[in-house]
Design a protein around this motif. Sequence first.
Motif, PDB file in Angstrom:
ATOM      1  N   UNK A  10     -12.307  -8.485   9.252  1.00  0.00           N
ATOM      2  CA  UNK A  10     -11.501  -8.027   8.310  1.00  0.00           C
ATOM      3  C   UNK A  10     -10.213  -7.422   8.739  1.00  0.00           C
ATOM      4  N   UNK A  11     -10.052  -6.903  10.210  1.00  0.00           N
ATOM      5  CA  UNK A  11      -8.976  -6.545  10.575  1.00  0.00           C
ATOM      6  C   UNK A  11      -7.747  -7.745  10.685  1.00  0.00           C
ATOM      7  N   UNK A  16      -3.182 -10.190   8.226  1.00  0.00           N
ATOM      8  CA  UNK A  16      -2.883 -11.746   7.756  1.00  0.00           C
ATOM      9  C   UNK A  16      -2.247 -11.480   6.196  1.00  0.00           C
ATOM     10  N   UNK A  17      -3.085 -11.138   5.779  1.00  0.00           N
ATOM     11  CA  UNK A  17      -2.971 -10.687   4.024  1.00  0.00           C
ATOM     12  C   UNK A  17      -1.706  -9.945   3.885  1.00  0.00           C
ATOM     13  N   UNK A  18      -1.385  -9.058   4.626  1.00  0.00           N
ATOM     14  CA  UNK A  18      -0.129  -8.180   4.429  1.00  0.00           C
ATOM     15  C   UNK A  18       0.931  -9.006   4.609  1.00  0.00           C
ATOM     16  N   UNK A  19       1.081  -9.859   5.696  1.00  0.00           N
ATOM     17  CA  UNK A  19       2.093 -10.599   6.181  1.00  0.00           C
ATOM     18  C   UNK A  19       2.297 -11.827   4.858  1.00  0.00           C
ATOM     19  N   UNK A  20       1.309 -12.495   4.355  1.00  0.00           N
ATOM     20  CA  UNK A  20       1.271 -13.535   3.347  1.00  0.00           C
ATOM     21  C   UNK A  20       1.782 -12.891   2.235  1.00  0.00           C
ATOM     22  N   UNK A  21       1.694 -11.716   1.638  1.00  0.00           N
ATOM     23  CA  UNK A  21       1.879 -11.028   0.563  1.00  0.00           C
ATOM     24  C   UNK A  21       3.472 -10.771   0.608  1.00  0.00           C
ATOM     25  N   UNK A  22       3.834 -10.438   1.898  1.00  0.00           N
ATOM     26  CA  UNK A  22       5.367 -10.122   1.801  1.00  0.00           C
ATOM     27  C   UNK A  22       6.347 -11.294   1.873  1.00  0.00           C
ATOM     28  N   UNK A  23       5.472 -12.509   1.857  1.00  0.00           N
ATOM     29  CA  UNK A  23       6.093 -13.753   1.781  1.00  0.00           C
ATOM     30  C   UNK A  23       5.690 -14.554   0.512  1.00  0.00           C
ATOM     31  N   UNK A  24       5.083 -13.526  -0.603  1.00  0.00           N
ATOM     32  CA  UNK A  24       5.420 -14.256  -1.766  1.00  0.00           C
ATOM     33  C   UNK A  24       3.911 -14.679  -2.097  1.00  0.00           C
ATOM     34  N   UNK A  25       2.800 -14.754  -1.306  1.00  0.00           N
ATOM     35  CA  UNK A  25       1.496 -15.141  -1.820  1.00  0.00           C
ATOM     36  C   UNK A  25       0.506 -14.374  -2.207  1.00  0.00           C
ATOM     37  N   UNK A  30     -11.972 -14.242   1.320  1.00  0.00           N
ATOM     38  CA  UNK A  30     -13.415 -14.572   1.374  1.00  0.00           C
ATOM     39  C   UNK A  30     -13.789 -14.306   2.858  1.00  0.00           C
ATOM     40  N   UNK A  31     -15.137 -13.686   2.894  1.00  0.00           N
ATOM     41  CA  UNK A  31     -15.518 -13.425   4.396  1.00  0.00           C
ATOM     42  C   UNK A  31     -16.445 -14.372   4.812  1.00  0.00           C
ATOM     43  N   UNK A  32     -16.929 -15.108   4.026  1.00  0.00           N
ATOM     44  CA  UNK A  32     -17.767 -16.132   4.510  1.00  0.00           C
ATOM     45  C   UNK A  32     -17.655 -17.446   3.810  1.00  0.00           C
ATOM     46  N   UNK A  33     -18.302 -18.621   4.270  1.00  0.00           N
ATOM     47  CA  UNK A  33     -18.349 -19.784   3.521  1.00  0.00           C
ATOM     48  C   UNK A  33     -18.874 -19.881   2.059  1.00  0.00           C
ATOM     49  N   UNK A  34     -19.900 -19.031   1.826  1.00  0.00           N
ATOM     50  CA  UNK A  34     -20.399 -18.876   0.548  1.00  0.00           C
ATOM     51  C   UNK A  34     -19.697 -18.280  -0.468  1.00  0.00           C
ATOM     52  N   UNK A  35     -18.846 -17.139   0.049  1.00  0.00           N
ATOM     53  CA  UNK A  35     -17.989 -16.472  -0.582  1.00  0.00           C
ATOM     54  C   UNK A  35     -16.825 -17.436  -1.138  1.00  0.00           C
TER      55      UNK A  35
END
Length: 228
Positions: A10-11, A16-25, A30-35
């Motif tokens: 999660x950390x 990484x999500x914060x960085x990607x969001x800043x670049x327009x994503x 998803x935390x697992x393969x099933x998710x």
Amino acid sequence: MRLLLVEDDNHVAAALSAILARHGFDVTHARSGEEALQALVPEPDGFGVVLLDLGLPDQDGYEVCGKIRKRTGTPVIMVTARADVRSRIHGLNLGADDYVVKPYDTGELLARIHAVSRRTVQEDAGAAGEAELRLGPVHIELPTRRVSVNGSVVQLTRKEFDLLALLAQRPGVVFRREQIISEVWRTSWEGTGRTLEVHVASLRAKLRMPALIETVRGVGYRLVEPAA
């Protein structure tokens, strides 16, 4: 662009999500393969890229990649600490589009995401025989880089054409400024923002269609498809 991030830490995912969001994503985590597989069920082609960590708690990442590939042609980038050539070959043989080894440089990861996405758009256009785009009176010939409005050819610079073609491939979709700079100028946002604004203004003037490219305040631009 919507991106599916498959990461059990999660950390790491939050950073990484914060960085990607800043670049327009627009990131779905998803935390697992099933998710990840469940996220692909309602709309298998709803994501532009799947960023897949191989060290998942419920399934081997390679297995998940194989299942994803059976459901969708969405580009998959594997992210792993397994740096040996055999592992990379195995991942690519399973249908992964690229393979990034940890620790990685964020700039390189972003470049790879844009590269596989751009390649997929080009392949889709080629498969559909779309050598040209028609948007009302605007006619864009991709192979010859020729643009005309109501039959009259409009002379554009290389960057003006690249910018128009990028927006025209997905009418109505908002492109963030950072994404446009990365795609068209192959560089980062810093110091290039004014250049983008100038090119947008020039396109509006040359095409004599100021409403064709809409400014989305605080975000970026989108192409508004004109009436035929």
